[in-house]
Design an enzyme around this catalytic site. Sequence first.
Site, short mmCIF file in Angstrom:
data_model
loop_
_atom_site.label_atom_id
_atom_site.label_comp_id
_atom_site.label_asym_id
_atom_site.label_seq_id
_atom_site.Cartn_x
_atom_site.Cartn_y
_atom_site.Cartn_z
N LYS A 86 29.70 66.05 -24.17
CA LYS A 86 29.98 66.19 -25.60
C LYS A 86 31.49 66.23 -25.88
O LYS A 86 31.97 65.57 -26.81
CB LYS A 86 29.30 67.46 -26.14
N THR A 87 32.24 66.97 -25.08
CA THR A 87 33.69 67.02 -25.26
C THR A 87 34.32 65.66 -25.00
O THR A 87 35.21 65.21 -25.73
CB THR A 87 34.31 68.08 -24.34
N ASP A 131 33.75 73.02 -30.80
CA ASP A 131 32.76 73.28 -29.76
C ASP A 131 31.99 74.56 -30.09
O ASP A 131 32.51 75.45 -30.77
CB ASP A 131 33.46 73.42 -28.41
N THR A 180 24.92 73.57 -28.07
CA THR A 180 23.80 73.58 -27.13
C THR A 180 22.53 74.09 -27.80
O THR A 180 21.46 74.06 -27.20
CB THR A 180 24.12 74.49 -25.92
N ARG A 239 28.61 66.83 -14.97
CA ARG A 239 29.57 67.86 -14.53
C ARG A 239 29.18 68.41 -13.15
O ARG A 239 30.02 68.61 -12.29
CB ARG A 239 29.64 68.99 -15.55
#
Length: 368
Positions: A86-87, A131, A180, A239
């Site tokens: 997302k980032t 965020d 999330t 990640r």
Amino acid sequence: MTWDDDQGASAPTGEAHPDTAGERLVAADADGEDTAVEAALRPKTLAEFVGQPKVREQLDLVLRAARQRGATADHVLLSGAPGLGKTTLSMIIAAEMGAPIRITSGPAIQHAGDLAAILSSLQEGEVLFLDEIHRMSRPAEEMLYMAMEDFRVDVVVGKGPGATAIPLELPPFTLVGATTRAGLLPPPLRDRFGFTAHMEFYEAAELERVIHRSAHLLEVTTDAGGAAEIAGRSRGTPRIANRLLRRVRDYAQVKADGVVTRQIAEQALAVYEVDERGLDRLDRSVLHALLKLFGGGPVGLSTLAVAVGEERETVEEVAEPFLVREGLLARTPRGRVATPAAWAHLGLTPPPQPAPGAAPGQPGLFEG
């Protein structure tokens, strides 16, 4: 087993438990090392971004149309589990639009004045990445409604009966929100996003592409078997894949010739206690307790947490979501229950089921 005190508990938040998740190699939340390394590994354009084909196609249309109109892009909401990109996508949106990006988070905005200070300093066309947007304070959320829709905020000066609201015009900007837990966003806020994208977990083949790309940037030699082995243990999350790649790289450098092969990856991840399905020590402890101590359940969450020596929140928020997604554990009204796949994964044979109408007895466990 009987009803336990966890029934009716809230659903897992999807956010890592601070005492345990940060120590786990398969935790999806970023730690300090991840933040530093990801900056070098992030793709810069949608064409470089691996995975999420539907989101990439839809987002490409949104951004291209905005560029052709010479306007700022619509506000974008990105939802999905931690570690899915997302980032990275927020930075790509800014790069594709040729605009600067401002990064902040919901927990950092606890007062409407905090948000007003950020909004009033934005440049025209700038991308504001927010965020964990679901963790903003309610006053800040209400200010954001007007900013997103009318590009205006009302700044209150003074207190009590003499307070005055001064309208402040804002330059057009693009808000990119990441969450999330999209269900926690109030409908008025969700409705103000022009485009909403849900990030899915990655397929193994997509993760292999991520690993090969990261290995090239990190100057790590890996063959197809090594990449496939890491991808299969990465829980569908880029990640985690990049983190496992770095740990396997270390093992290959110290114990072998530096080349990441399937055998080296297997040996390295065995050292770090990440098994072939991506389960780590905590995950297996939960399954072992559920199967060996409670015959596969049902058992209450609090009882299960005591059995593995962890906090209830750690089991519910850190271990349980992945076990449920993998089909190894099920949540029922009576408690947690192991599935046949859990018995098979640990090499155990389920206890025999009582005949219809027979009085239930204490099940026995048999090694498979």
